[in-house]
Structures are given as C-alpha cells and as structure tokens.
Write a protein that holds these residues in place. Structure first.
Motif, PDB file in Angstrom:
ATOM      1  N   GLN A 274       0.836  -1.196   0.000  1.00  0.00           N
ATOM      2  CA  GLN A 274       0.000   0.000   0.000  1.00  0.00           C
ATOM      3  C   GLN A 274       0.882   1.262   0.000  1.00  0.00           C
ATOM      4  O   GLN A 274       2.087   1.206   0.231  1.00  0.00           O
ATOM      5  N   GLN A 275       0.192   2.372  -0.224  1.00  0.00           N
ATOM      6  CA  GLN A 275       0.888   3.648  -0.218  1.00  0.00           C
ATOM      7  C   GLN A 275      -0.060   4.719   0.334  1.00  0.00           C
ATOM      8  O   GLN A 275      -1.279   4.619   0.179  1.00  0.00           O
TER       9      GLN A 275
ATOM     10  N   GLY B 102       8.713 -12.129 -10.144  1.00  0.00           N
ATOM     11  CA  GLY B 102       8.158 -12.953  -9.081  1.00  0.00           C
ATOM     12  C   GLY B 102       8.656 -12.608  -7.697  1.00  0.00           C
ATOM     13  O   GLY B 102       8.253 -13.233  -6.718  1.00  0.00           O
ATOM     14  N   GLN B 103       9.511 -11.586  -7.601  1.00  0.00           N
ATOM     15  CA  GLN B 103      10.029 -11.186  -6.301  1.00  0.00           C
ATOM     16  C   GLN B 103       9.239  -9.975  -5.806  1.00  0.00           C
ATOM     17  O   GLN B 103       9.084  -8.978  -6.512  1.00  0.00           O
ATOM     18  N   VAL B 104       8.747 -10.086  -4.581  1.00  0.00           N
ATOM     19  CA  VAL B 104       7.906  -9.041  -3.995  1.00  0.00           C
ATOM     20  C   VAL B 104       8.610  -8.488  -2.759  1.00  0.00           C
ATOM     21  O   VAL B 104       9.097  -9.255  -1.913  1.00  0.00           O
ATOM     22  N   ALA B 105       8.657  -7.147  -2.660  1.00  0.00           N
ATOM     23  CA  ALA B 105       9.276  -6.511  -1.486  1.00  0.00           C
ATOM     24  C   ALA B 105       8.505  -5.239  -1.151  1.00  0.00           C
ATOM     25  O   ALA B 105       8.397  -4.328  -1.973  1.00  0.00           O
ATOM     26  N   GLU B 106       7.935  -5.214   0.063  1.00  0.00           N
ATOM     27  CA  GLU B 106       7.275  -3.993   0.544  1.00  0.00           C
ATOM     28  C   GLU B 106       8.325  -3.151   1.270  1.00  0.00           C
ATOM     29  O   GLU B 106       8.610  -3.364   2.448  1.00  0.00           O
ATOM     30  N   LEU B 107       8.883  -2.209   0.559  1.00  0.00           N
ATOM     31  CA  LEU B 107       9.926  -1.348   1.125  1.00  0.00           C
ATOM     32  C   LEU B 107       9.336  -0.144   1.857  1.00  0.00           C
ATOM     33  O   LEU B 107      10.043   0.540   2.594  1.00  0.00           O
ATOM     34  N   VAL B 108       8.041   0.114   1.639  1.00  0.00           N
ATOM     35  CA  VAL B 108       7.354   1.248   2.266  1.00  0.00           C
ATOM     36  C   VAL B 108       6.138   0.706   2.993  1.00  0.00           C
ATOM     37  O   VAL B 108       5.285   0.059   2.384  1.00  0.00           O
ATOM     38  N   ARG B 109       6.054   0.987   4.314  1.00  0.00           N
ATOM     39  CA  ARG B 109       4.960   0.453   5.132  1.00  0.00           C
ATOM     40  C   ARG B 109       4.425   1.534   6.064  1.00  0.00           C
ATOM     41  O   ARG B 109       5.115   2.500   6.379  1.00  0.00           O
ATOM     42  N   SER B 110       3.205   1.304   6.513  1.00  0.00           N
ATOM     43  CA  SER B 110       2.628   2.168   7.540  1.00  0.00           C
ATOM     44  C   SER B 110       3.172   1.762   8.895  1.00  0.00           C
ATOM     45  O   SER B 110       3.379   0.573   9.176  1.00  0.00           O
TER      46      SER B 110
ATOM     47  N   VAL C 205       4.279  10.274  14.855  1.00  0.00           N
ATOM     48  CA  VAL C 205       4.317  11.148  16.036  1.00  0.00           C
ATOM     49  C   VAL C 205       2.985  11.056  16.746  1.00  0.00           C
ATOM     50  O   VAL C 205       2.912  10.979  17.979  1.00  0.00           O
ATOM     51  N   SER C 206       1.924  11.100  15.984  1.00  0.00           N
ATOM     52  CA  SER C 206       0.575  10.771  16.448  1.00  0.00           C
ATOM     53  C   SER C 206      -0.151  10.245  15.222  1.00  0.00           C
ATOM     54  O   SER C 206      -0.035  10.813  14.140  1.00  0.00           O
ATOM     55  N   GLY C 207      -0.855   9.169  15.357  1.00  0.00           N
ATOM     56  CA  GLY C 207      -1.456   8.553  14.184  1.00  0.00           C
ATOM     57  C   GLY C 207      -0.418   7.766  13.400  1.00  0.00           C
ATOM     58  O   GLY C 207       0.508   7.175  13.965  1.00  0.00           O
ATOM     59  N   ASN C 208      -0.572   7.766  12.065  1.00  0.00           N
ATOM     60  CA  ASN C 208       0.297   6.959  11.214  1.00  0.00           C
ATOM     61  C   ASN C 208       1.532   7.724  10.752  1.00  0.00           C
ATOM     62  O   ASN C 208       1.504   8.938  10.568  1.00  0.00           O
ATOM     63  N   GLY C 209       2.615   6.971  10.558  1.00  0.00           N
ATOM     64  CA  GLY C 209       3.811   7.473   9.907  1.00  0.00           C
ATOM     65  C   GLY C 209       4.168   6.543   8.765  1.00  0.00           C
ATOM     66  O   GLY C 209       3.452   5.580   8.469  1.00  0.00           O
ATOM     67  N   VAL C 210       5.286   6.827   8.094  1.00  0.00           N
ATOM     68  CA  VAL C 210       5.745   6.004   6.978  1.00  0.00           C
ATOM     69  C   VAL C 210       7.130   5.465   7.310  1.00  0.00           C
ATOM     70  O   VAL C 210       8.045   6.235   7.623  1.00  0.00           O
ATOM     71  N   LEU C 211       7.259   4.133   7.225  1.00  0.00           N
ATOM     72  CA  LEU C 211       8.542   3.470   7.439  1.00  0.00           C
ATOM     73  C   LEU C 211       9.089   3.022   6.090  1.00  0.00           C
ATOM     74  O   LEU C 211       8.446   2.266   5.359  1.00  0.00           O
TER      75      LEU C 211
ATOM     76  N   LEU D 193       9.704   7.027  -0.987  1.00  0.00           N
ATOM     77  CA  LEU D 193       8.333   7.506  -1.169  1.00  0.00           C
ATOM     78  C   LEU D 193       8.400   8.762  -2.018  1.00  0.00           C
ATOM     79  O   LEU D 193       9.250   9.625  -1.801  1.00  0.00           O
ATOM     80  N   SER D 194       7.484   8.872  -2.998  1.00  0.00           N
ATOM     81  CA  SER D 194       7.585   9.970  -3.944  1.00  0.00           C
ATOM     82  C   SER D 194       6.212  10.472  -4.347  1.00  0.00           C
ATOM     83  O   SER D 194       5.229   9.721  -4.344  1.00  0.00           O
ATOM     84  N   LEU D 195       6.152  11.813  -4.683  1.00  0.00           N
ATOM     85  CA  LEU D 195       4.938  12.337  -5.295  1.00  0.00           C
ATOM     86  C   LEU D 195       4.862  11.931  -6.762  1.00  0.00           C
ATOM     87  O   LEU D 195       3.792  11.966  -7.372  1.00  0.00           O
ATOM     88  N   GLY D 196       6.012  11.590  -7.343  1.00  0.00           N
ATOM     89  CA  GLY D 196       6.060  11.105  -8.711  1.00  0.00           C
ATOM     90  C   GLY D 196       5.942   9.586  -8.749  1.00  0.00           C
ATOM     91  O   GLY D 196       5.597   8.937  -7.758  1.00  0.00           O
TER      92      GLY D 196
END
Length: 724
Positions: free
Chosen positions: A38-39, A52-60, A64-70, A93-96
């Motif tokens: 997810q993003q 066939g290789q899957v890697a979640e490099l960006v996670r919730s 500081v309060s609520g969610n952050g991005v790891l 993580l990118s806007l592009g």
C-alpha cells in the motif's frame, strides 16, 4: 485526525489553484500500490514486484501521532540455477512515479549490472514554498553504517523528456520518460529534450546523517534559482543515499517520517529606511521607530518568503506605517501573515526627564528617559515619550500628535492634548486603546507634564514628567513610595530638590512628610521651588557671604533680623539713587540687601516656616527689585536688567546669568541708566556704629577709599561709623 490533515485534504480537494500543501499526515486510508502493498494517499511507494520477487519497502507504522511512513532498504533476489541473484533495493516515497531497472547477464555465472531507479513526474503545483518540514527517525542495521538517508525535491515548469531503460531483464527496454528528477534537476543533460519553457525553479538535495532514535523535526529550505512560477512539484524521501552508489545500499537501514508539510514564509528578511538598514532589525520583532518623515518609497521591505507578498500602508495621524507580509499560500491559509510597524518619529528636542508613574494610585518603578517635543509650527507640536515602562516592563513609545501649544505672557508654553493611542511596541500593544490627556508646561528649556491614561476603561495610569533638574517631586498622591524612593532620587541633578510624601517612615534631607521636614539643605548654586509651605526643623544654607560687604539675597522663609546683621529693603528712588531702608523682619520670597560679618548666617537655623515659592517683587517709582530662586538669563529688550557688582552698585547688564538666591533690578527702557547708586538708611541693631567727624582714612561699604565723606555709613580704623 491530525490538525494539518484537515487542511491538506481541503486544499487538495480544491484542485490545483489552491493545492499549496501536500498530504503529509499519512493518517487517511492508504491505497493499493501498483506493484504490491500500500501507499499513503497522494504518494507512491517504491515497492517491488519483479520476476516474481515481492518486497514492501514502504509500510505504515506509528507516527508522532497517528500513522507514519517506514521506509527500509531490503535485499531483493532469488536462487537461480544454484546461484543467488539479487540486490539491495532502497525504500523511498515519492509524489512522482517510482521506477527501477537492472540487466541480468548469464555467463560463467549470473550477474546484475546497470542498476538504476528513481522517480519521474509529480503533481500539478503553482506555488513557491520556502521549505519542507517533517518529523523523522533514522536507524542503521548491520549494513552500511555510514549511509545517509535522502530528501529530494524539485519545482519546475515545462517538460523534460528522455528515453530510459525500465524493468529487470536480460534486455530492459527503453521508454520515453517525462520529467525524470535527474533530468529536471540538470544532473543528466545528454539525451534530454526540453520544451521551450522548461525551467527548474527550485531544488532540495539533502542528506540525513547518523541515527535518530526519537522523533526530531527537520526543516529543509528550497534552493531557488528562478523567480518563475512552478507548474509541477516532486518530493522524495529515501532510506538510502538516493543518488548514491547502488552497490553501497545498506540492507536494513530505515527512515521513518511523519507530518510532512510545505512551509511558506511570511516574515521580513530585511527592512531599510531611505536605503539604510533599520538598526536592530530582527524578523521576529514587529515594532521599529525611525526619525524622519514618511514618503511612498522610503521603506524597502524584503520578505523571506519566495512567493510572499509585501504591502505597505501609512496612517498619517499616528505616523505609523504598517507592513503586511502574506505567505504564498494566503488564499487557503489566511492566518499565514505577519505585520510589522514602523513609527516615523518627528525630529524632536530631547528633555532629560524623571518619570513618576502610578497605577490606580500605587507607585510604579520610576524611570529616567528623554522626552521629545518637536518644533512648534502653527501652534502645534508632537510629544514623544520613548521606552515607556509599565510595571517594570518596557512597553514601547508614546506619541501624541498635533499637541496644542499656547505661548503665555511669562514666555512659557502650555501643552494640551486629548488623544486615544496605542503604546507603540509589542508589549505596549497588549494594553489596547488608551485614552490619554496631556497637560504640560515648557519654560526655560525645562519640561513639566502630566499624562493621565485610562486602561481598560476604568484603571487610571498617571505619568508625571519632571526635568531631571527639577526643584521638587510631589509624591503625595501615591502609595508604596518607600520601596521606590531610592529610584525616584536616582538621576535627579538638583541638590535642592524637595520630596513631598505622606509616608512617615521616610526620612532624610529635603523630605517633607505632610508639612514637616527634618532638615532643609540648600545649595546656593541650584534652583529652589516649594509648591507647598512646610516647617523645617533645621535649615542649612551653604552660601558664603562676603563679610563686611553688602550682598543681595532672597530666602524662602521669614526670619527676624538678629543683632549684628543689617537687612535693607528698597524704599525710595530719586533719579539714579536708590534708598534701601532697614527691616527688623525679613519676609519670605522678598528681595533684600544684607550686610553681615558672619560668613554663613543662615547655616544653622531651626524651626523655620518655609513659604510656598511666589514672586514678591518690590517696586518703587518704576524700579523693581526681584528675587531669583533659579538662574535668570539676561535678555535685551523693552526691559533693562541691573545686577549687583562688587562696588556696591546695580549696574546695567546686557548679557549673563543671575544665580539663585540673589536679586536684580529691572526698569523700563525709558527709565534706563548705566547704573543705580545705593544709599542705605541708618541700620537697626548694629551696636558698633558711632557718630564722629572724619579725621582719618575712610572707606565706603564696598571697600573704596573716599576723599570726602558725605552722610552715610563708612569704615574707619576697621569699624563702622555713621557720618552725619
């Protein structure tokens, strides 16, 4: 939901014209990533799903309060033909749109070359933010311990295109890529095609070093190279060195972020008046005072915001210019503005003053300040009290404009003004609107004034302005004087200053409690003025009288003339001859001549009734004898002045200064003469006088030898004699 999330969602939903923020709270529902995982809404995760290789490099994760991005660097690979094939991939993580590529080769084994990746495109954006601010944590695993994390951003307009190999295979295919970050930032120019209006406007390329276990806020400014308006923005966060060596990516190194926002500065970076920087300028200070007049282009105000606007308005009534700086996001964030104020103080004459202040009748700490009065024009002037202190805190400047100035018959100028003001200063502004009533007098270069200020509609603040050379200070209307009394005296220069108080615990020279003074100490060279009568248990007066000679004097108290002293008063005028007759009682505030053998006849008096100071001139046949308790400056005009000289005459004076506790004569110009001769009638109480014919050396009372004595008092053989 975090506070800034609401703002972000509102502006994003409004479309490009108001999209001055990015969704950096990460608290809203995450979306499915095109590759895997997810993003956060509005962003794209660099997760991997290749061969066939899957890697979640960006996670919730927890923010500081609520969610952050790891974001975490991970090894991505597989076993093929008995060999392990793969590479460490960066989490970012990118806007592009993220992309990656690598070439797989088979030979004497399997190798991976041409590793690359990044982001292209971004979001529509037409603002000029000044910085990116966010909170972060950073940690290193067993991989590259010196690896830095990255923050990348760029603002641009137009379009950049290049053919870029994409995908992981033995022969990655190329495709046209629009607005790749390296192309926009000018890191790659070969093979890049740009539209005619393409321009990189601002960039960030920041390395985060070391570890950070606890949340820390970081603000990174954009580097602007153009004044153009952007069309696009891309912001990238990476747990690896984003543009660094791909072989050096450390597996397990991570970057966690939260509360990402764009900052729009709305303060001043500099402020100048007529081309000269205003002294003491600080972007966090709102109030400045300059001396001079306002013109439309006299202020140069430069904002610290890349897209901020600066507006200047001027109020001629209070002589204050208001500088309003609005951030580039003001349309969607109306609170993002700062106001600065410049008071254009008039050119003034400074009067050294002691300020005695009270709050609802309780004394406040006094102050010594200069009070300014501008040049009087058309019966008007401005009144400036700088650095007004209230309850021990400097509040700012008080400026009253167009004060009514009325010239009086005695040459003094009365001041009056009623005006509602604000004290000009950050602290003073908190007092709100203050109705002020000013009444004052300007005479002989000295200013006395009273300001009556109403605070909160009911609370009275009194400010009494005395010259530092004042002859008295009246504290009877205030309580709590004892604790402030030392500060009252500090800075006053007149040794004859009287202090009227009601607190019986106060004591000391010239302190008058109600109507009683323990000791009155007078100095002959300083001004004296008693606005109210009182009794002095002791009196000390340091004037040395010339023994055996005639002196002029005036004193503020009545006394009985003792034996051995001759005190005479103007009684008759015949042409240029003045006759002074003896008195047995010398009245307060009255001018006399005195002859005494005592050097200090008034240095140890007791139980003296001191009168309120008033003019008690003696006028006989157009000649007026004046007593002076302050220095008197001689001026030429319709009145002719005469001062006493060592030869025992009143001599015409055209220039000079008469000292306190002395006397002088005035006549009209028509009655003027070069000098007036003085004759004194037979004195009372001089027992050594005898009647005799002249038969030896004879001297008059000024010490001059006379060849022939006429009727009067003379000195012969060291004794006074009276010649019939």
């Amino acid at each position: 939901m975090k506070k800034i999330a609401l703002l972000s969602l509102l502006v994003l939903s409004a479309g490009p014209l108001t999209a001055q923020q990015i969704n950096g709270t990460f608290d809203d529902a995450w979306e499915a990533c095109e590759t895997t995982g997810q993003q956060p809404a509005g962003w794209k995760s660099a997760n991997i799903n290749e061969m066939g290789q899957v890697a979640e490099l960006v996670r919730s994760t927890d923010g500081v309060s609520g969610n952050g991005v790891l974001m975490t660097n991970e090894w991505v690979g597989m076993n093929l033909m008995g060999s392990s094939i793969g590479q460490n991939a960066p989490g970012y993580l990118s806007l592009g749109t993220p992309w990656n590529t690598a070439k797989i080769s088979f030979g004497w084994g399997i190798s991976i070359t041409n590793k690359d990746g990044g982001s292209y495109g971004g979001i529509d954006f037409t603002y000029r933010p000044d910085a990116v601010r966010f909170s972060y944590k950073r940690s290193h695993a067993s991989g590259n311990q010196s690896e830095t994390a990255s923050v990348i951003a760029c603002l641009w307009k137009g379009q950049y295109s290049s053919d870029v190999a994409v995908g992981i295979s033995t022969s990655p295919s190329k495709r046209a890529m629009v607005d790749r970050e390296k192309d926009v930032m000018g890191m790659i120019t070969s093979g890049v095609t740009k539209s005619d209006n393409a321009e990189c406007i601002a960039t960030i390329n920041y390395a985060i070093e070391g570890d950070q276990a606890e949340w820390k806020t970081l603000t990174i400014p954009f580097n602007y190279t153009s004044d153009a308006t952007p069309e696009k923005i891309n912001v990238i966060f990476s747990s690896a060195d984003y543009f660094g060596d791909r072989e050096a990516i450390g597996a397990g190194n991570s970057l966690t972020i939260d509360n990402v926002e764009l900052i729009y500065n709305s303060q001043l970076a500099s402020l100048a008046y007529n081309g000269t920087a205003i002294e003491g300028f600080d972007k966090d200070n709102q109030y400045y005072t300059v001396t001079g007049e306002y013109t439309d282009d006299c202020l140069t105000a430069v904002s610290d915001g890349a897209g901020a606007s600066v507006k200047v308005s001027y109020n001629a009534e209070n002589r204050i210019a208001t500088i309003t700086v609005e951030g580039n996001d003001i349309a969607s964030n109306p609170e993002n503005k700062h106001e600065y104020y410049v008071m254009f103080a008039p050119e003034t004459t400074a009067y050294a003053s002691k300020l005695i202040m009270g709050l609802a009748g309780t004394m406040l700490p006094p102050a010594t300040e200069n009070v300014g009065i501008s040049e009087i024009s058309g019966g008007k002037a401005d009144f400036l009290l700088s650095n007004f202190a209230f309850q021990g805190m400097v509040m700012g400047d008080i400026l009253l404009t167009d004060v009514d100035c009325q010239e009086e018959a005695d040459g003094s100028i009365t001041l009056h003004k009623e005006q509602t003001i604000r004290v000009f200063g950050d602290a003073g502004n908190t007092l709100g609107d203050l109705p002020v009533v000013l009444n004052g007098t300007l005479k002989d270069g000295k200013l006395n004034a009273d300001l009556s200020i109403t605070w909160n509609g009911v609370i009275h603040i009194s400010v009494n302005v005395y010259p530092t050379s004042t002859p008295y200070v009246d504290l009877t209307a205030l309580t709590g004087v004892t604790s402030q009394f030392a500060a009252v005296k500090d800075g006053l220069t007149n040794p004859n200053c009287l202090f009227y108080v009601t607190d019986a615990t106060l004591a000391g020279d010239n302190v008058i409690v109600d109507t009683e003074c323990q000791k009155l100490v007078l100095s002959e060279d300083a001004a004296f003025f008693a606005p109210k009568a009182f009794t002095a248990a002791e009196v000390s007066f340091d004037r040395d009288f010339a023994a055996g000679r005639v002196n002029t004097f005036v004193l503020p108290f009545t006394f009985t003339v003792p034996d051995g002293i001759s005190v005479t008063k103007l009684n008759k005028v015949e042409g240029t001859t003045l006759t002074f007759s003896p008195v047995t009682t010398a009245e307060a505030n009255t001018p006399y001549l005195i002859e005494t053998n005592e050097t200090r006849p008034f240095d140890a008096l007791t139980n003296v009734e001191v009168a309120a100071t008033a003019t008690v001139d003696v006028t006989v046949s157009g000649v007026t004898h004046h007593g002076a308790f302050d220095s008197e400056t001689v001026t030429s005009g319709e009145t002719t002045y005469y001062g006493w000289n060592e030869n025992g005459e009143f001599v015409k004076a055209t220039t000079g200064t008469l000292l306190p506790f002395r006397t002088y004569l005035t006549t009209s110009a028509a009655q003027a003469a070069p000098s007036f001769k003085v004759i004194m009638d037979k004195p009372t109480g001089i027992d050594t006088i005898t009647t005799t014919e002249t038969d030896g050396a004879i001297y008059d009372l000024t010490g001059r030898r006379v060849e022939k004595a006429v009727k009067g008092i003379y000195i012969r053989d060291g004794k006074k004699v009276y010649i019939k």
